[in-house]
Motif scaffolding. Structure first.
Motif, mmCIF file in Angstrom:
data_model
loop_
_atom_site.group_PDB
_atom_site.id
_atom_site.type_symbol
_atom_site.label_atom_id
_atom_site.label_comp_id
_atom_site.label_asym_id
_atom_site.label_seq_id
_atom_site.Cartn_x
_atom_site.Cartn_y
_atom_site.Cartn_z
ATOM 1 N N UNK A 150 77.948 132.121 25.314
ATOM 2 C CA UNK A 150 76.538 132.220 24.823
ATOM 3 C C UNK A 150 76.148 130.683 24.527
ATOM 4 N N UNK A 151 75.442 129.954 25.295
ATOM 5 C CA UNK A 151 75.234 128.641 25.230
ATOM 6 C C UNK A 151 74.554 128.178 23.897
ATOM 7 N N UNK A 152 75.163 127.007 23.418
ATOM 8 C CA UNK A 152 74.490 126.451 22.224
ATOM 9 C C UNK A 152 74.466 124.909 22.544
ATOM 10 N N UNK A 153 73.399 124.495 22.461
ATOM 11 C CA UNK A 153 72.906 123.101 22.778
ATOM 12 C C UNK A 153 73.435 122.284 21.704
ATOM 13 N N UNK A 154 74.235 121.050 22.590
ATOM 14 C CA UNK A 154 75.083 120.113 21.700
ATOM 15 C C UNK A 154 74.039 118.594 21.853
ATOM 16 N N UNK A 155 75.059 117.533 21.381
ATOM 17 C CA UNK A 155 74.627 116.276 21.286
ATOM 18 C C UNK A 155 74.580 115.806 22.821
ATOM 19 N N UNK A 156 73.609 114.943 23.402
ATOM 20 C CA UNK A 156 73.114 114.607 24.363
ATOM 21 C C UNK A 156 74.035 113.485 25.047
ATOM 22 N N UNK A 157 74.551 112.692 23.962
ATOM 23 C CA UNK A 157 75.394 111.434 24.767
ATOM 24 C C UNK A 157 74.554 110.531 25.382
ATOM 25 N N UNK A 158 75.220 109.711 26.103
ATOM 26 C CA UNK A 158 74.290 108.352 26.560
ATOM 27 C C UNK A 158 73.428 108.805 27.840
ATOM 28 N N UNK A 159 72.624 107.943 28.092
ATOM 29 C CA UNK A 159 71.692 108.116 29.145
ATOM 30 C C UNK A 159 72.380 107.879 30.454
ATOM 31 N N UNK A 160 71.948 108.814 31.528
ATOM 32 C CA UNK A 160 72.658 108.774 32.912
ATOM 33 C C UNK A 160 71.656 109.410 33.669
ATOM 34 N N UNK A 161 71.699 108.893 35.050
ATOM 35 C CA UNK A 161 70.976 109.344 36.199
ATOM 36 C C UNK A 161 71.940 109.652 37.243
#
Length: 259
Positions: A150-161
């Motif tokens: 059951x997905x729960x959106x969490x913290x994004x963290x650092x920008x990455x591509x």
């Protein structure tokens, strides 16, 4: 029919590996993951008949999850139930190890998706135009992301591509999405972000909400958006098959855009 499970640490013998390569070529126009045959960190499940591999499935462990991949059945045996046997063996073994399941399924037909529904997985995201040239030359196939979590959106963290030039895919991850530098990319472009970034992308006519997807590097679920670019339009033109039952499960693409 013999069904064999190979745990991580064991690679297929040379004759078996060649037979699996033949199976890949029979099943796909082009496939980019044959190098996985030589990795020793995969769970493998092989079906043998008359001295050749006619079914193959793999998974790799990332943290507490098993990422399912490469469920193949020889074209002459499709519809025989072999795919279900492989999927049942694979998912059962991985769950015995205490792992949750994550994968993406093809949209050329509903077979792969039905198998995931049958083992208790549910769709959480849709990738339009994600699979370039796999089913046939010039195709832009799509996929559905499935999980039994059951997905729960969490913290994004650092920008990455992350750019995958061979497969024509770009994935941008960050808290403050700016699609402008990515709009000229013709291939599949996905943006993963948190709640504030999702609010901004919902207002962007050049982006479409795709659901929630997993950042495997951090093990975090994030909101997923896709740019409406050339790959997206080509993927829609392929008329992807997306199973929507049961009705309470939400597949986050406008109904008029998916056949």
């Amino acid at each position: 029919m013999d069904l064999i499970a190979l745990p991580p640490g064991l690679a297929p013998e040379a004759d078996t590996a060649r037979s699996v390569e033949d199976l890949f070529r029979a099943a796909y126009h082009e496939y980019h993951y044959l190098d996985d045959l030589h990795r020793t960190d995969r769970h493998r499940f092989l079906a043998h008949r008359d001295g050749r591999v006619v079914g193959y499935a793999t998974a790799r462990v990332v943290g507490t999850r098993a990422v399912l991949a490469n469920l193949l059945v020889h074209p002459s045996l499709r519809g025989s139930g072999l795919g279900r046997q492989l999927e049942t063996a694979r998912s059962g073994r991985l769950r015995e190890l205490g792992l949750s399941l994550y994968t993406s399924c093809t949209c050329e037909d509903g077979g792969s998706q039905r198998l995931k529904w049958s083992i208790g997985m549910r769709p959480v995201a849709l990738r339009i135009g994600y699979r370039r040239g796999v089913a046939h030359a010039g195709s832009w196939g799509s996929s559905v992301v499935f999980t039994d979590e059951t997905p729960e959106v969490g913290p994004v963290g650092e920008d990455r591509i992350h750019e995958d030039a061979e497969r024509g895919r770009t994935r941008w991850i960050g808290a403050d999405p700016d699609p402008a530098p990515l709009r000229g990319i013709p291939g599949y472009v996905e943006l993963l972000t948190g709640a504030s970034g999702a609010a901004r992308l919902h207002e962007d006519p050049g982006a479409v909400y795709a659901g929630v997807d997993l950042d495997l590097e951090t093990g975090t679920w994030l909101y997923s958006f896709q740019l409406r670019n050339a790959a997206y339009r080509a993927g829609l033109a392929e008329r992807p098959v997306v199973l929507r039952a049961p009705a309470e499960v939400f597949v986050p693409v406008e109904p008029q855009e998916v056949a």
